[in-house]
Each structure stands twice: as structure tokens, then as C-alpha cells.
Enzyme design. Structure first.
Site, PDB file in Angstrom:
ATOM      1  N   HIS A 273      24.025 -24.709  34.423  1.00 32.75           N
ATOM      2  CA  HIS A 273      24.845 -23.512  34.233  1.00 32.75           C
ATOM      3  C   HIS A 273      25.639 -23.513  32.923  1.00 32.75           C
ATOM      4  O   HIS A 273      25.824 -22.472  32.309  1.00 32.75           O
ATOM      5  CB  HIS A 273      25.800 -23.390  35.428  1.00 32.75           C
ATOM      6  CG  HIS A 273      26.616 -22.152  35.428  1.00 32.75           C
ATOM      7  ND1 HIS A 273      26.068 -20.913  35.684  1.00 32.75           N
ATOM      8  CD2 HIS A 273      27.934 -21.941  35.190  1.00 32.75           C
ATOM      9  CE1 HIS A 273      27.033 -19.990  35.623  1.00 32.75           C
ATOM     10  NE2 HIS A 273      28.169 -20.590  35.321  1.00 32.75           N
TER      11      HIS A 273
ATOM     12  N   TYR B 191      37.067 -11.720  39.082  1.00 28.14           N
ATOM     13  CA  TYR B 191      36.204 -11.564  40.269  1.00 28.14           C
ATOM     14  C   TYR B 191      36.633 -10.348  41.076  1.00 28.14           C
ATOM     15  O   TYR B 191      35.803  -9.601  41.586  1.00 28.14           O
ATOM     16  CB  TYR B 191      36.248 -12.833  41.130  1.00 28.14           C
ATOM     17  CG  TYR B 191      35.583 -14.019  40.463  1.00 28.14           C
ATOM     18  CD1 TYR B 191      34.267 -14.360  40.770  1.00 28.14           C
ATOM     19  CD2 TYR B 191      36.251 -14.770  39.511  1.00 28.14           C
ATOM     20  CE1 TYR B 191      33.646 -15.436  40.144  1.00 28.14           C
ATOM     21  CE2 TYR B 191      35.644 -15.841  38.872  1.00 28.14           C
ATOM     22  CZ  TYR B 191      34.341 -16.168  39.190  1.00 28.14           C
ATOM     23  OH  TYR B 191      33.723 -17.218  38.564  1.00 28.14           O
TER      24      TYR B 191
ATOM     25  N   ASP C 133      27.386 -17.293  32.222  1.00 26.73           N
ATOM     26  CA  ASP C 133      28.333 -16.960  33.291  1.00 26.73           C
ATOM     27  C   ASP C 133      28.923 -15.561  33.029  1.00 26.73           C
ATOM     28  O   ASP C 133      28.177 -14.634  32.730  1.00 26.73           O
ATOM     29  CB  ASP C 133      29.401 -18.062  33.381  1.00 26.73           C
ATOM     30  CG  ASP C 133      30.203 -18.007  34.669  1.00 26.73           C
ATOM     31  OD1 ASP C 133      29.736 -18.550  35.677  1.00 26.73           O
ATOM     32  OD2 ASP C 133      31.275 -17.374  34.663  1.00 26.73           O
TER      33      ASP C 133
END
Ligand SMILES: *[C@@H]1O[C@H](CO)[C@@H](O)[C@H](O)[C@H]1NC(C)=O
Length: 473
Positions: free
Chosen positions: A427, A370, A224
Site C-alpha cells: 500500500h 473519512y 491511498d
């Protein structure tokens, strides 16, 4: 039809070639001071740290869980397809309130040695776990390994892989000392007080953390955001990084997008036949990505709004975070009433991760990464296009959200020496398949070390880049 196809083909190849030969200078990243004024002059000492949450915080949490508002019922047979199933969330909340025992869980999280040290104005929390060397393995080499988590994860993800990485194997002449930091703004690591702390800047902080610990050269691993940070470490600090291992490799550059488009016409140019369905038909993958990345858009554009809403109650926090541990582990799990959560995890360990966000109130600061990644400042820096020339491995887990082929990744990772397709997992590889991920890391490091031995024998000149010089691409 053929006319259009040919025109698109020629244009795409033309633009792809143009972009490939478009070198830019990326200025060396400054050692920005990210902390509050009062951290100016903070000592460089490395302080032992133990998680010890006041009883009042846990009592307060339990009161909130007891007083929670009734949840809105899900649609009939919707399972997790409209987001988290509130039917199952109720079970989780019940477990959290009546069975989950923080004092026990805290003891488990304190099993490995933890520290905090101030880097560039921020208190950074990390595990540092030395290997256990039995008397008959005294000559074994110990390599420092920095492992980096992402969102909505934490160092909780590494509890099971740490002992595997720090235990010598009969068939390997090396083992790892593991350094697992919390990202700035996550868990017990302090958050920046001013804009701009994105993945490349975090890589500077983590490089400085490793230097502080006396590790001039080290391996780096991540998934990630951790994989993006690992990528930057490899690209920006080739003199420090022995090898970069990622379980979510991606090229964020523009040319990979063009190659991806080109592949819709001539897939053989982009991906081997056997992995075709991991990337194409492109429309299928794009529509699934669109379905699964709404969170990303909102976190990139209004992180503080979503952070405030989500972190306002333990119910909201658990619902928002745990939905990802269903869908990102396996996209089919959203069809199951329990979201498949217990396939790979226990409720206790999932709640440990939620707790790190709750007790530190860090959901808002965690999602700001983000906004930094998608900021104009970052986009125009083109830092994502810096090639990674250090030895690299990509571990491709079958249920990872997105897939990029080896040939696409080679545009970015010029020394990709391992590209494995693993048999199971998604993930959160370290969390769900610690054994498989650790095997892949051992295999990679063994390859790098063998190459290095060969090169040393040939007395090859060192071609590593200097740290302080701007990187040319
Ligand atoms: C939680 O665990 C601790 C340590 O094992 C124990 O002493 C305590 O009684 C437990 N609390 C509850 C409510 O079960």
C-alpha cells in the site's frame, strides 16, 4: 440453480447498462473558504518553512513515554492478529524514548525546501524540490509533479522518492520538479474549521496551490487518499492535468459494484484469468476487507471520538498508526512477532511519520476525511462518478489491499494508457518501493509525452474540457 443464475445475470446486466447510460450534471465545485475568520484576507505569499519543534514539546513527549502505563500483554502466539502486538510496541516505545533523536530527524526532514501558503483560508504546507540539472543536460524538460499522500501517512513517505524523481535519467529527456503537500488537517497543513472538506474539495485546493506556484499544467500522482484526490484532479481539471498516475486505482461508482457481482458468475467478463485470485472468490476478499476496515467505519462515523482516544497518548498514537504499516505492507506480516515492520522501513522513519501527527496533534483532523467521503452530501453529489478522460496510469502493487481489474477501471478512466503489475510492494509504495514507483511514473510520463508529440505532429484539435463548465457524465 441455472434458473437463478440466469435471472441474476440478466438483472445485473440490465442494471449495469441502465447505470452506464445515466448522465448527471456535477456542478462546478465552489472555491470554499475553509479557514477560521482570522484567515480572511490572508496574504497569497509563499513563505519558506522549516520544521522547528520547541524543545518543550519534545520534553513533554519524553515525559509521557517515561510515565506510560504498563501495556496489556497480548494473547499467546497472537502476533499482530488481534491488532498491534504490545510486546513489539514496547520495543518501539523503548526505541522512541531512548534512541530516536528528534533533532537529527528534524534536520533530515528539513533537507528539502518547504513552504507554506494560504489557499482558501488554509495554510498549506508543501515540499517543492527542483531537479538538479547537470551542465550536459541543459535541454532536458522539467515537468511539475504533484505527489499526494494519504492516511495514516504524510510527506515522510516521500523522503526517498523525491531525489529519484528529481534526478535526470540517461534514457529520458525529462525530469520532475516535485511538489508534495501535506493534506489539509495533516502535519503542518491547517485543518478546515467547518464540515465538507473531502477529497474532491482537496483537489480544488491542490489545483489552486499549483496555479499559485505558476504551474498551469502538471502531472499528478498519489496513493491511498492521494490517489482519490489525483482521480478528482484528472476528472475535474482536465485542462490542468497532463496525466494522472495512481498506485491505488479505484472506481467508486455503482456500476463497478454490479460488474464485480456479475464477475462472480462469469469472471472472464471482469478480470483476466491470471489476476482472477486478486478479486475472486469474492467472499474471501470481502471477508478480508471486513477484517481490515473496521477503522474506516469508525473514522467515517465518529472521527472525533476515535481521534481523541488515539491522540491522547503517544503510545495510543504509535499503536494505532503503526499497525497499518504492518498489515497494509503485507497482510501476512500480522503473523510475525515484529509485524514485519523492518522488512521495508526503519523504526526511525516510521516514528518520523508518527511524530508529524504527534507534534501537530493532527490525528483527529486527519481522520475527518473519512467522514466527509461517506457523508450524505458527498454521496448524493455523485462526483465520484465523473469520468477521468486525461491520460491515466494505475500501478498495481501485489500487496495492495484491494484490486480492481483493468476492464472495471476503464469504465471510469477512459484514457487508461498504463496498467502495470509490479513485482513487489504494497500500500505504501512510495515509502517501501520508491525505485519501482518512480520507474513506473517515468514510464507513464514518457508515454504521455510521446502521444502528445504524435498528436502535435498531426495538429490534432484540443478537445480538453473547460474548467468552469459543469462536467457532464
Ligand atoms: C541528537 O543528535 C544531535 C545532532 O547529531 C546531537 O548533538 C545530540 O547530542 C543527540 N542527542 C542525544 C540525546 O543523543
Amino acid at each position: 440453480m441455472w434458473k437463478t443464475t440466469t435471472v441474476i445475470l440478466v438483472l445485473t446486466i440490465g442494471i449495469a447498462l441502465l447505470l452506464r447510460n445515466n448522465p448527471v450534471d456535477v456542478a462546478d465545485l465552489p472555491e470554499t473558504f475553509w479557514g477560521p475568520e482570522k484567515n480572511k484576507g490572508a496574504s497569497k505569499e509563499i513563505r519558506p518553512f522549516i520544521i522547528n519543534i520547541p524543545k518543550s514539546v519534545i520534553d513533554d513527549l519524553n515525559e509521557r513515554l517515561a510515565k506510560k502505563r504498563e501495556l496489556v500483554e497480548p494473547l499467546e502466539d497472537a502476533a499482530w492478529t488481534y491488532g498491534i502486538s504490545t510486546t513489539y510496541l514496547n520495543d518501539i516505545l523503548e526505541h522512541w524514548h531512548s534512541k530516536y533523536n528528534w533533532s537529527e530527524r528534524q534536520t533530515l526532514l528539513n533537507k528539502y525546501p518547504q513552504y507554506i501558503t494560504n489557499i482558501q483560508g488554509l495554510d498549506i504546507h508543501f515540499y517543492r524540490v527542483k531537479p538538479y540539472i547537470p551542465p550536459d543536460r541543459k535541454n532536458i524538460k522539467i515537468f511539475p509533479l504533484l505527489i499526494t499522500h494519504g492516511w495514516p501517512g504524510s510527506v515522510v513517505e516521500f523522503q526517498k522518492i523525491i531525489p529519484i524523481l528529481t534526478t535526470p535519467r540517461p534514457d529520458r529527456d525529462f525530469v520532475f520538479e516535485v511538489i508534495a503537500p501535506s493534506l489539509p488537517g495533516y502535519g503542518f497543513s491547517q485543518a478546515a474549521v467547518r464540515p465538507g472538506l473531502g477529497p474532491p474539495q482537496i483537489s480544488v485546493i491542490f489545483k489552486n496551490l499549483m496555479l499559485r506556484l505558476g504551474f498551469n499544467k502538471f502531472y499528478a500522482q498519489g496513493g491511498d487518499w492521494g490517489s482519490i484526490i489525483t482521480m478528482h484532479l484528472g476528472g475535474l481539471f482536465p485542462d490542468n492535468i497532463l496525466g494522472a498516475h495512481m498506485n491505488m486505482c479505484s472506481t467508486l461508482g455503482k456500476s463497478s459494484t454490479l460488474w464485480l457481482l456479475l464477475g462472480t458468475l462469469v469472471p472472464q467478463l471482469v478480470v483476466e484469468n491470471q489476476y482472477y485470485s486478486r478479486m475472486y472468490p469474492l467472499s474471501d476478499h470481502l471477508s478480508r476487507l471486513l477484517e481490515e476496515t473496521g477503522y474506516l467505519h469508525i473514522q467515517a462515523s465518529k472521527p472525533d471520538t476515535i481521534g481523541t482516544a488515539v491522540a491522547a497518548s503517544p503510545v495510543g498514537l504509535a499503536g494505532y498508526i503503526l499497525e497499518k504499516f504492518s498489515t497494509w505492507t503485507n497482510k501476512e506480516y500480522k503473523l510475525r512477532p515484529d509485524g514485519g515492520l523492518l522488512e521495508k522501513y526503519t523504526l526511525d522513519e516510521l516514528l518520523d511519520n508518527v511524530m508529524l501527527y504527534w507534534v501537530t496533534n493532527s490525528l483527529t483532523t486527519s481522520v475527518r476525511i473519512y467522514a466527509e467521503q461517506f457523508s450524505k452530501r458527498h454521496m448524493s453529489s455523485r462526483i465520484d462518478e465523473v469520468p477521468v478522460d486525461v491520460p491515466t496510469a494505475c500501478a498495481n502493487f501485489p500487496h495492495e489491499l484491494a484490486y480492481q481489474s483493468e476492464s472495471l477501471l476503464r469504465n471510469k478512466f477512459t484514457n487508461l494508457i498504463q496498467f502495470n503489475h509490479l513485482s513487489r510492494g504494497g500500500h505504501f509504495a512510495a515509502f517501501e518501493e520508491p525505485g519501482l514507483l518512480a520507474d513506473d511514473i517515468f514510464e507513464f510520463v514518457s508515454k504521455v509525452e510521446n502521444e502528445r508529440k504524435k498528436a502535435d505532429n498531426k495538429d490534432a484539435p484540443n478537445t480538453g474540457k473547460k474548467i468552469k463548465e459543469p462536467t457532464k457524465i
